[in-house]
Design a protein around this motif. Structure first.
Motif, PDB file in Angstrom:
ATOM      1  N   LEU A   1      33.484 122.237  54.699  1.00 29.27           N
ATOM      2  CA  LEU A   1      32.906 122.446  56.135  1.00 29.27           C
ATOM      3  C   LEU A   1      32.632 124.089  56.335  1.00 29.27           C
ATOM      4  N   ALA A   2      33.714 124.680  55.198  1.00 31.68           N
ATOM      5  CA  ALA A   2      33.425 126.350  54.676  1.00 31.68           C
ATOM      6  C   ALA A   2      32.946 126.106  53.693  1.00 31.68           C
ATOM      7  N   LEU A   3      31.940 125.786  53.328  1.00 38.47           N
ATOM      8  CA  LEU A   3      31.091 126.064  52.349  1.00 38.47           C
ATOM      9  C   LEU A   3      29.997 125.361  53.107  1.00 38.47           C
ATOM     10  N   GLY A   4      30.000 124.397  54.023  1.00 35.74           N
ATOM     11  CA  GLY A   4      28.695 124.938  54.696  1.00 35.74           C
ATOM     12  C   GLY A   4      28.592 125.545  55.834  1.00 35.74           C
ATOM     13  N   LEU A   5      29.939 126.891  55.839  1.00 32.05           N
ATOM     14  CA  LEU A   5      29.124 127.605  57.306  1.00 32.05           C
ATOM     15  C   LEU A   5      28.864 128.791  56.253  1.00 32.05           C
TER      16      LEU A   5
ATOM     17  N   ALA B   1      21.417 120.239  54.914  1.00 30.35           N
ATOM     18  CA  ALA B   1      20.973 120.005  53.810  1.00 30.35           C
ATOM     19  C   ALA B   1      19.980 120.184  54.409  1.00 30.35           C
ATOM     20  N   GLY B   2      18.834 119.053  55.001  1.00 31.60           N
ATOM     21  CA  GLY B   2      18.219 119.464  55.729  1.00 31.60           C
ATOM     22  C   GLY B   2      17.000 120.990  56.268  1.00 31.60           C
ATOM     23  N   PHE B   3      18.042 121.429  56.816  1.00 24.44           N
ATOM     24  CA  PHE B   3      17.223 123.019  56.318  1.00 24.44           C
ATOM     25  C   PHE B   3      17.059 123.685  55.070  1.00 24.44           C
TER      26      PHE B   3
ATOM     27  N   VAL C   1      33.375 113.603  62.180  1.00 27.75           N
ATOM     28  CA  VAL C   1      31.857 113.230  62.194  1.00 27.75           C
ATOM     29  C   VAL C   1      31.250 114.162  62.877  1.00 27.75           C
ATOM     30  N   VAL C   2      31.323 115.033  63.522  1.00 27.05           N
ATOM     31  CA  VAL C   2      30.774 116.281  64.082  1.00 27.05           C
ATOM     32  C   VAL C   2      30.029 117.321  62.426  1.00 27.05           C
ATOM     33  N   GLY C   3      31.054 117.891  61.422  1.00 19.00           N
ATOM     34  CA  GLY C   3      30.704 118.530  60.620  1.00 19.00           C
ATOM     35  C   GLY C   3      29.541 117.918  59.570  1.00 19.00           C
ATOM     36  N   ALA C   4      30.028 116.559  59.193  1.00 18.37           N
ATOM     37  CA  ALA C   4      28.960 115.854  58.896  1.00 18.37           C
ATOM     38  C   ALA C   4      28.030 115.287  59.514  1.00 18.37           C
ATOM     39  N   ILE C   5      27.364 115.152  60.330  1.00 20.85           N
ATOM     40  CA  ILE C   5      25.852 115.837  61.201  1.00 20.85           C
ATOM     41  C   ILE C   5      25.785 117.136  60.632  1.00 20.85           C
ATOM     42  N   GLY C   6      26.194 118.390  60.948  1.00 22.67           N
ATOM     43  CA  GLY C   6      26.656 119.561  60.709  1.00 22.67           C
ATOM     44  C   GLY C   6      25.940 120.400  59.222  1.00 22.67           C
TER      45      GLY C   6
END
Length: 198
Positions: A134-138, A184-186, A174-179
């Motif tokens: 999640l941190a790397l996603g941020l 990734a789409g962006f 679950v919310v993190g997977a959606i985020g």
């Protein structure tokens, strides 16, 4: 007033710390055995609203640092002295807590100790992996709004740790997977648009 063992009670205690400015070290000391969980919540909160760069980047990097320590099995987080000496205006801290308390109190009505094996020491490393992702996603989230689902996910995981509620932790995952899927789409759309220029 809420029990000090609940998230709202801990945040209220933080907002009540005396002095015009509160050192990060004083905040960590006040959290005691809940330091990991509340630091996770505090790092997720700013990202639940549209925020300009570099706020998601900074929160993501600090969260990654915390997650790595969870992976290493540290029972309490270590922060460098330079960071511990930094301070936050008490008024700013109180304002942020004031905004966060109403939704947290609503979540606390739903939350209770469940699936407690997800908050135990055996699961600390797995939660560290989840928070690191999640941190790397941020860090790479789309500006202004891309970090919102990830910030919410981080808050849910942190709240689940404080409340010892595995259901909230699963919900955060679950919310993190959606985020992450949205991020990734962006990223794919951005790379594709740049590639089309050549």
């Amino acid at each position: 007033m809420s029990s000090p063992l609940r998230t709202s009670g801990l945040l209220h205690a933080l907002a009540s710390l005396p002095g015009p400015r509160i050192a990060v070290g004083d905040i960590v000391a006040a959290l005691r055995d809940r330091a990991y969980a509340l630091l996770v919540v505090l790092l997720g909160l700013p990202n639940c609203l549209p925020m300009p760069p570099p706020i998601p980047l900074v929160c993501g990097l600090v969260l990654a640092f915390i997650a790595m320590q969870m992976l290493m099995g540290r029972t309490t987080p270590w922060l460098p002295q330079r960071l511990l000496r930094r301070s936050i205006a008490q008024a700013d801290l109180a304002r942020a807590v004031g905004r966060a308390l109403p939704p947290l109190i609503r979540l606390e009505r739903f939350s209770r100790p469940r699936l407690m094996m997800l908050g135990g020491p055996v699961a600390l490393a797995l939660l560290g992996v989840l928070l690191l992702i999640l941190a790397l996603g941020l860090v790479v989230a789309a500006p202004f709004i891309g970090q919102i689902p990830l910030g919410l996910a981080v808050c849910l995981v942190g709240l689940g740790l404080v409340e010892r509620d595995g259901v909230l932790i699963v919900g955060g995952a679950v919310v993190g997977a959606i985020g992450l899927a949205l991020s990734a789409g962006f990223a794919y759309a951005l790379v594709a648009s740049i590639a089309s220029l050549f």
